[in-house]
Design an enzyme around this catalytic site. Structure first.
Site, short mmCIF file in Angstrom:
data_model
loop_
_atom_site.label_atom_id
_atom_site.label_comp_id
_atom_site.label_asym_id
_atom_site.label_seq_id
_atom_site.Cartn_x
_atom_site.Cartn_y
_atom_site.Cartn_z
N LYS A 212 6.27 -8.32 -4.78
CA LYS A 212 6.09 -7.59 -6.41
C LYS A 212 6.90 -6.35 -6.01
CE LYS A 212 3.76 -4.71 -8.54
NZ LYS A 212 5.18 -4.11 -9.12
N SER A 266 1.38 4.48 -3.58
CA SER A 266 0.37 5.95 -3.91
C SER A 266 -0.84 5.45 -3.37
CB SER A 266 0.40 6.17 -5.46
OG SER A 266 -0.07 5.36 -6.24
N GLU A 293 1.01 2.09 3.46
CA GLU A 293 1.70 3.31 3.84
C GLU A 293 1.62 3.93 2.40
OE1 GLU A 293 1.84 4.15 6.91
OE2 GLU A 293 1.60 2.11 7.61
N CYS A 327 8.43 10.20 0.60
CA CYS A 327 7.04 10.41 1.25
C CYS A 327 6.94 11.20 2.06
CB CYS A 327 6.33 8.93 1.61
SG CYS A 327 7.37 8.13 2.68
N GLU A 425 -0.12 15.86 -4.22
CA GLU A 425 1.13 15.33 -3.96
C GLU A 425 1.91 15.20 -5.42
OE1 GLU A 425 1.98 11.07 -3.47
OE2 GLU A 425 3.25 11.60 -1.97
P1 NAD Z 1 3.07 3.38 -7.04
O1 NAD Z 1 1.62 3.47 -6.52
O2 NAD Z 1 3.32 3.93 -8.20
O3 NAD Z 1 3.62 1.89 -6.78
C1 NAD Z 1 3.81 1.31 -5.77
C2 NAD Z 1 3.54 -0.25 -6.34
O4 NAD Z 1 2.24 -0.29 -6.54
C3 NAD Z 1 4.72 -0.76 -7.23
O5 NAD Z 1 4.85 -1.93 -6.95
C4 NAD Z 1 3.82 -0.63 -8.27
O6 NAD Z 1 4.03 -1.65 -9.36
C5 NAD Z 1 2.44 -1.28 -7.87
N1 NAD Z 1 1.30 -0.96 -8.66
C6 NAD Z 1 1.12 0.02 -9.40
N2 NAD Z 1 -0.03 -0.21 -10.19
C7 NAD Z 1 -0.63 -1.08 -9.66
C8 NAD Z 1 -1.84 -1.87 -9.83
N3 NAD Z 1 -2.82 -1.56 -10.53
N4 NAD Z 1 -2.09 -2.91 -8.98
C9 NAD Z 1 -1.49 -3.43 -8.10
N5 NAD Z 1 -0.10 -3.06 -7.99
C10 NAD Z 1 0.25 -1.62 -8.82
O7 NAD Z 1 4.15 4.43 -6.21
P2 NAD Z 1 5.60 4.91 -6.39
O8 NAD Z 1 5.67 5.81 -7.45
O9 NAD Z 1 6.48 3.46 -6.72
O10 NAD Z 1 6.08 5.26 -5.02
C11 NAD Z 1 5.79 6.68 -4.59
C12 NAD Z 1 4.40 6.82 -3.92
O11 NAD Z 1 4.76 5.90 -2.67
C13 NAD Z 1 4.34 8.19 -3.35
O12 NAD Z 1 2.89 8.40 -3.27
C14 NAD Z 1 4.70 8.15 -1.75
O13 NAD Z 1 4.26 9.23 -1.12
C15 NAD Z 1 4.53 6.64 -1.56
N6 NAD Z 1 5.22 6.14 -0.29
C16 NAD Z 1 4.75 6.20 1.00
C17 NAD Z 1 5.61 5.90 1.97
C18 NAD Z 1 4.95 5.77 3.40
O14 NAD Z 1 5.50 5.37 4.25
N7 NAD Z 1 3.75 6.50 3.71
C19 NAD Z 1 6.73 5.35 1.52
C20 NAD Z 1 7.29 5.37 0.27
C21 NAD Z 1 6.58 5.92 -0.42
#
Ligand code: NAD
Length: 541
Positions: A212, A266, A293, A327, A425
């Protein structure tokens, strides 16, 4: 194993192309950009190797020009997710039995397709729908993704080579089985490479996947699937679904065959998913592997011995590339009082020189943030800093969403080391700086350790080895990736395995064998050559 101990090509990092004026790659990516900008695509679900259109669609647009629609994608019903699971389990019967060299061949081919015929397309898609500059698209969608695919093939064979001792009486063999059941990849918007790697590395180890992607990354996810298909990933091995994330996740996690979650995104969402897995734990056939992550509040600490121009450059590059939406992006800095005047002058000069606008114009260093939700959140924090007595904006502070979601790169200076933007963040082009008494270095290191729940990346700049050593020890648990005299971003696959601890993730290090090990369940096989025929041991007389 097939009929030989095969060596795979030695993995090397893909060279980053320059896109300098007159270069062929510049022309190719601009042509692909124009083509894709002017042609609307329709992205169906992809289940069992077939496009599945549900008719229930949403539009995709460019963050730097949100009225410009670049296509539509289809939203899944619960029955589509059930189909994806069933089809993955069916595909597992053959995929999990396929000799590893064929899996390696498929993903090595995918790497070469991206390096060659798909490079301009995958970069252009990432520029359009994730608003990356061409350089940011190149280092992510092309180079990092190619590196993940090549290095993971090498790591896979390194793992297979890890075998126990044997003796003349018995031969001990470790077989690295894929997980029983199916796995689930949930990926973020900010890296095309991460989006592709999460499902691909699990499939590479013999698993089947329901993937997804983020709603904001579907445009480039479509190119990834085209590449995987052309590379020969068999039907049903990676199934792609879009739509309501909670419904999709609930359906996946209700299945007794769910065997692993590979998540990047996140912190809050990851914790919620972990909770769901916990709630269903009695219904699973096997304990699911959980890799996530997550967020960061990445720091730069400068010692009084540091070169102030290097400190300013680490801040400008570390905080603002890709609008701070990495991130690993630096978002809090601790600058000693003796360096502050020079650092301040230089960062203001740097940041005011950044040009902001569409990624199609190669003069721009900054483009838009990903969506309105992110824009509104960032604007709220900037407004807060304008009104708070303990914060001052020294550069930036403006925003405008009339055409695209543009937030000016902004630096807040605070007199309160626990000010909200030092801890939370924000995931955007906003850096907060705390100027500390140059003689309070040790106390400031302790402050860094206590200020945020995250522990992803961090950097120390100093010319004093004792100060570097002190920071390395004091900040041991504050960052999974720690940089000395550098910015805290830009990890390269095969060189700096990436991941953080505390609220930043399970630290399973993407781009290393450690991550791949999570997607196998080893079986120990002991073969005895002369099988005993009498239960009595010699001591029994
Ligand atoms: P997000 O958490 O909004 O979304 C990530 C994924 O989770 C997406 O596919 C989203 O559709 C899904 N999601 C959202 N709500 C959900 C739910 N209720 N149930 C299941 N899945 C759900 O994150 P984003 O905005 O796409 O990315 C940014 C975040 O990712 C930041 O917090 C960043 O620090 C983190 N990030 C971390 C790393 C790492 O390696 N640590 C790398 C890239 C991004």
């Amino acid at each position: 194993m097939g009929k030989g101990f095969f060596n795979v090509p030695i993995a090397i990092n893909e060279p980053v192309k320059s896109y300098a004026p007159g270069s062929p790659e510049r022309e190719a990516v601009l042509e692909a950009y124009k083509d894709m900008w002017n042609t609307k695509i329709d992205v169906p679900l992809y289940i069992n190797g077939k496009d599945v259109s549900t008719g229930n669609t949403k539009t995709m647009s460019a963050p730097h020009d949100h009225q410009h629609v670049v296509g539509t994608y289809h939203l899944a019903e619960k029955s589509n997710i059930e189909d994806a699971i069933a089809t993955a389990l069916e595909a597992r019967k053959t995929w999990s039995q396929l000799p590893w060299e064929h899996r390696a061949g498929i993903f090595l081919k995918a790497a070469e397709l991206i390096a060659g015929p798909y490079r301009a397309k995958i970069n252009a898609a990432t520029m359009i729908a994730q608003s990356k500059t061409v350089h940011q698209a190149e280092i992510d969608a092309s180079c990092e993704l190619i590196d993940f695919l090549r290095f993971n093939v090498q790591f896979m064979t390194d793992i297979y080579h890890e075998q126990p001792e044997s003796s003349s009486e018995a031969w001990n063999r470790l077989e690295y089985r894929p997980l029983e059941g199916f796995t689930y990849a949930v990926t973020p918007f900010n890296f095309t490479a991460i989006a592709a790697n999460l499902p691909a590395c699990m499939a590479m180890m013999g698993n089947v996947v329901v993937w997804k992607p983020s709603d904001s990354q579907i445009f480039s996810a479509k190119i990834i699937m085209d590449v995987f298909k052309e590379a020969g990933v068999p039907d049903g091995v990676i199934n792609v679904v879009f739509g309501d994330p909670a419904m999709i996740t609930d359906t996946v996690m209700e299945s007794p065959d769910f065997s692993g979650l590979h998540f990047t995104g996140s912190t809050f969402i990851f914790k919620e998913l972990w909770k769901k897995i916990g709630n269903n734990i009695h219904s699973y056939k096997t304990y699911p592997r959980i890799v996530g992550e997550t967020g960061g509040k990445d720091f730069i600490i400068a010692h009084k011995s540091a070169n102030p121009i290097q400190v300013a450059t680490a801040i400008s590059r570390g905080a603002f590339e890709f609008q701070g939406q990495k991130c690993s992006a630096a978002s809090r800095a601790y600058v000693p009082s003796n360096l502050w005047d020079t650092v301040k002058e230089r960062v203001i000069k740097d940041v005011t020189s950044f040009k902001m606008g569409s990624p199609e114009d190669f003069n721009n260093f900054i483009t838009a943030v990903i969506h309105e939700g992110s824009f509104d959140k960032l604007a709220k924090y900037i407004d807060g800093a304008k009104n708070d007595a303990d914060a001052e904006i020294i550069v930036g502070g403006n925003y405008d969403k009339s055409k695209g979601y543009f937030i000016e790169p902004t630096i807040i200076v605070t007199s309160n080391p626990k000010y909200t933007t030092m801890c939370t963040e924000l995931f955007g082009p906003v850096m907060t700086i705390y100027v500390y008494d140059e003689n309070h270095y040790s106390e400031t290191l302790q402050l860094i350790d206590e200020t945020s729940e995250y522990a992803l990346t961090g950097a120390v700049l100093s010319t004093d080895r004792y100060a570097i050593d002190e920071a390395t020890k004091a900040l041991q648990n504050c960052a999974g990736n720690f940089y000395i005299n550098d910015k805290p971003t830009g990890a390269v696959v095969g060189q700096q395995p990436f991941g953080g601890a505390r609220a930043s993730g399970t630290n399973d290090k993407a781009g290393s064998a450690l991550n791949l090990l999570r997607w196998v369940s080893p079986r120990m096989i002991k073969e005895t050559f002369v099988t005993p025929t009498n239960y009595r041991y010699p001591f029994l007389g």
